[in-house]
Design an enzyme around this catalytic site. Structure first.
Site, PDB file in Angstrom:
ATOM      1  N   GLY A  77       0.804  -1.214   0.000  1.00 22.44           N
ATOM      2  CA  GLY A  77       0.000   0.000   0.000  1.00 22.44           C
ATOM      3  C   GLY A  77       0.835   1.260   0.000  1.00 22.44           C
ATOM      4  O   GLY A  77       1.986   1.270   0.445  1.00 22.44           O
ATOM      5  N   CYS A  78       0.232   2.333  -0.510  1.00 18.56           N
ATOM      6  CA  CYS A  78       0.845   3.660  -0.473  1.00 18.56           C
ATOM      7  C   CYS A  78      -0.256   4.652  -0.067  1.00 18.56           C
ATOM      8  O   CYS A  78      -1.128   4.300   0.712  1.00 18.56           O
ATOM      9  CB  CYS A  78       1.482   4.004  -1.825  1.00 18.56           C
ATOM     10  SG  CYS A  78       0.327   4.107  -3.205  1.00 18.56           S
ATOM     11  N   MET A  79      -0.240   5.852  -0.609  1.00 19.65           N
ATOM     12  CA  MET A  79      -1.253   6.831  -0.229  1.00 19.65           C
ATOM     13  C   MET A  79      -2.561   6.650  -1.017  1.00 19.65           C
ATOM     14  O   MET A  79      -3.639   6.737  -0.447  1.00 19.65           O
ATOM     15  CB  MET A  79      -0.726   8.262  -0.422  1.00 19.65           C
ATOM     16  CG  MET A  79      -1.674   9.323   0.115  1.00 19.65           C
ATOM     17  SD  MET A  79      -2.073   9.157   1.874  1.00 19.65           S
ATOM     18  CE  MET A  79      -0.639   9.862   2.628  1.00 19.65           C
TER      19      MET A  79
END
Length: 146
Positions: A77-79
């Site tokens: 995951g990231c933003m």
């Protein structure tokens, strides 16, 4: 094996159902420190180059390969989901076989008008922590000898 995609509640359920799965947060160290999924580890796929500028972290794959087995189920995951998709592609090329990209990431995905189209981890009411411990990029780089 193809990269799978899940929205944050699905990714959370996958982590709950698979205690050996790992949440790999590929946001910057500053973003990670501000809040992340519990049990997540941080290895940024992009690093700050200058004010408002990012560049590919040239050590990303090397660090991941040295600290995470290639057959580990990874929830990446990231933003919003873009950096994590790129990270999944890089890891797939490096031989990782069980990759899930978190679409909507930590902060949510918006359309061109700014309307939220996928609620992020934080706004979905999923657990968030700011505890760092040994999951920081600096600690993992040291562990990897990079």
């Amino acid at each position: 094996m193809a990269i799978k995609h899940q929205i944050p509640p699905e990714a959370h359920a996958t982590l709950q159902d698979n205690p050996d799965a790992l949440y790999l947060d590929v946001r910057t160290e500053v973003e990670f420190a501000a809040g992340h999924a519990p049990r997540a580890i941080n290895i940024p796929v992009m690093v700050a180059k200058g004010p408002g500028q990012m560049q590919l972290n040239i050590d990303f794959v090397e660090v991941v390969v040295k600290v995470i087995p290639r057959d580990k189920k990874l929830i990446v995951g990231c933003m919003v989901g873009g950096r994590s998709q790129r990270a999944c592609e890089m890891l797939e090329e490096a031989g990782f076989i069980d990759l899930i990209n978190v679409v909507g990431g930590f902060g949510g995905q918006r359309d061109a008008s700014g309307k939220v189209v996928v609620v992020g981890w934080k706004d979905a009411g999923l657990p968030v922590t700011t505890e760092l411990g040994e999951v920081t990029y600096a600690a993992l780089r040291t562990k990897a000898g990079v």
